[in-house]
Design a protein around this motif. Structure first.
Motif: not given
Lengths: 273, 331
Positions: A152-154, A172-175, A182-184, A208-209
């Motif tokens: 949510e912060r991202q 920058d490396e958000p996941t 969360q990553a999804t 994958m991401h």
């Protein structure tokens, strides 16, 4: 095809005697996601810092809409529409959603020296901006940012960048620090930003991401672009091998198998160091 | 916004300090009797609170922005000293003395601010340096100029009415200044758009700067505010007591920090409120003055202050966690 929103031409960067980046050439068009892949120490962070105005390149040029630009401060990059969202959102954990959304550009009401921060308006706009990105769990702008989940912060940070007119979004490396679900969420938001016509530079080492949202991929090894390809041109295994710098995981597997075959099925001994 | 107004009060930064204040007042009413709440007693602890509170608010704002100011301990003496030297020893008009005192506050505040912003040396060290430097400077200058360590000052009636006089039963005129200044700071910090900047600087300085906030100018301004406030209180003390000792008030440093932390400000920055600091200051004053109304010896008051500080910090942590984990109920 129209001009890319942002393009790097022959960018080199060295810190004293240490060359960190050599001849980097990348371009990103509107509505396109460029995935920048690379292992730790490959120069990803330095590249982001050049894009976001923290460092100046030693040589080479940055072009936006085919015109050369130079940033002497991060603020100038932001003014040009380049927004960087860091791993932890880069927001203020103990501020409310509404207040942190408008840091530096506070909406006010009233007159002269008695202008006051318009909390209601700030909260409404912030909540709406986040909800437009599909995060419907946020509905109270008075909540503290620190109480939100990592995803949510991202999302809040990305929604904020888009709201303030970002054209290039650097993630920058958000996941990296997020769970699968969360990553999804974040990937969905990246997709949404792309649909809105932003140029997205997505830095990650999770293949994958990258494959889920990327249109275009660049693999960075020891400061150079080792591979540059479009969606569907390479498999996941090939990309992972590339990132590891040629020392492929398949090779490693074969090596262990060979050892085991010649040593009565025992795995190789672990040597410390 | 929320269905339970009571619960939303507990998520505010000043929640802990309000609870602490009520508990401390209850404690002294029980152990010391209601005399403690008579007008004459209220005057004594409100006067004490006013002297501390005018300094505690800007010190607290610095803490919210992630900095610390120890130099207030000698700035309060500087305020007294300069006023007394200029208008007492040299006999210049009182307005010149006041301006010189406040001007010196601006100067030291800017020095603190510039040193912190330019050198990135932690403000704890920078202001520790200016604390001792200013204290030494005052004492040295005073002996060179006057030959003694004490200076007397006879201020004209108007200056006394404005800054150094009792009205009613032991109410210092400074109480009015304190309330007006608190109101001004509440507006500045919680309603004007600039207050947001202070919290942003304390929360994440790099992000704040990247968002276009003039973080350096803001930090310097806050240092100037705290030094000037200390000089202001010192100046009014000189007018009230008519004699000034050239010794720094070291305990004031701790007292401001206690008032600010009890008031719910997070030591590492980014969280707190002016009203919280206001309550924290009253709490501190109540403890130090309330002890006289009980049968306890006054030497016990430090024990109470220590326990109060630890209790307040734990309580504030709990309330902050409540604020962080709060999410509106699904309707």
């Amino acid at each position: 095809m129209t001009a890319p929103i942002i393009e790097l031409r022959n960018i080199n960067k060295s810190f004293g005697p240490i060359d960190v980046l050599h001849d980097i050439n990348i371009k990103v068009h509107a509505g396109e996601v460029l995935c920048l892949l690379g292992d730790n120490g490959a120069g990803k962070s330095t590249l982001i810092k050049i894009l976001s105005g923290v460092h100046k390149p030693s040589s080479g040029s940055i072009l936006m809409d085919d015109a050369a630009v130079a940033f002497s401060t991060p603020r100038e990059a932001t003014d040009r529409g380049i927004a960087t969202v860091h791993q932890f959102g880069g927001t203020f954990p103990l501020m409310s959603i509404g207040r942190s959304f408008f840091v530096g550009v506070e909406p006010t009401k009233g007159w002269g020296p008695f202008r006051i921060f318009d909390r209601k308006k700030a909260n409404e706009i912030a909540v709406k901006a986040v909800r437009d990105f599909g995060i419907t769990r946020i509905d109270d702008g008075d909540r503290l940012v620190g109480g939100l989940s990592g995803g949510e912060r991202q999302s809040l940070a990305i929604a904020r960048a888009v709201h303030f007119g970002a054209r290039v979004l650097i993630l920058d490396e958000p996941t990296a620090a997020l769970g699968v679900k969360q990553a999804t969420h974040v990937l969905r938001i990246v997709n949404e930003a792309k649909k809105r016509g932003l140029a997205v530079i997505f830095i990650t080492h999770q293949v994958m991401h990258a494959m889920a949202v990327g249109d275009h991929f660049a693999v960075l090894i020891r400061g150079s672009v080792a591979a540059d390809f479009r969606k569907g041109e390479k498999s996941r295994e090939e990309i992972t091998d590339l990132m590891a710098g040629g020392e492929t995981i398949a090779d490693l597997e074969k090596e262990i198998e060979n050892y085991m075959a010649s040593h009565d099925g025992h795995p190789p001994p672990v040597t410390p160091g | 916004m929320t269905s339970m107004p009571l619960a939303s009060i507990f998520r505010r930064p000043e929640a802990g300090s309000l609870v602490g204040l009520l508990m401390v007042v209850a404690f002294f009413v029980v152990t010391g009797g209601v005399e403690f709440l008579y007008l004459s007693s209220v005057g004594s602890w409100l006067s004490r609170a006013a002297n501390l509170g005018i300094i505690a608010i800007p010190v607290g704002l610095l803490m919210i922005s992630g900095e610390l100011d120890l130099s207030v301990g000698s700035m309060i003496t500087a305020g007294s000293m300069i006023t007394a030297l200029v208008s007492g020893f040299y006999g210049l008009p009182i307005i010149v003395g006041i301006m010189a005192a406040l001007g010196f506050g601006i100067l030291v505040g800017m020095l603190n601010g510039y040193l912190v912003v330019r050198t990135h040396v932690p403000s704890f060290i920078v202001t520790l340096g200016t604390l001792f430097a200013v204290a030494g400077l005052l004492l040295g200058l005073n002996i060179v100029l006057t030959g003694t360590t004490t200076v007397t000052l006879m201020a004209p009636e108007l200056a006394k009415t404005l800054f150094g006089k009792y009205f009613g039963q032991g109410f210092q005129v400074l109480i009015i200044w304190w309330i007006v200044i608190t109101a001004a700071f509440v507006f500045f910090v919680h309603y004007s758009p600039y207050g947001n900047w202070i919290f942003a600087i304390g929360g994440d300085k790099v992000s704040a700067r990247n968002s276009g906030i003039p973080t350096e100018r803001m930090t310097i301004l806050l240092f100037v505010l705290s030094a000037v406030s200390a000089a202001f209180v010192g100046m009014s003390q000189a007018i009230l007591f008519q004699a000034v000792q050239a010794t720094p008030q070291m305990t004031l440093i701790f007292n401001t920090i206690i008032a600010v932390v009890v008031g719910g400000v997070l030591l590492t920055g980014g969280f707190g409120s002016v009203i919280g600091i206001f309550f924290g200051t009253i709490t501190f004053a109540v403890v130090t003055q309330g002890i006289y109304y009980t049968s306890f010896d006054q030497t016990w008051s430090n024990l109470i202050i220590g326990v109060l500080l630890l209790g307040a910090v734990l309580m504030n942590n709990t309330f902050r966690k409540m604020a962080l984990t709060y999410a509106p109920k699904k309707k």
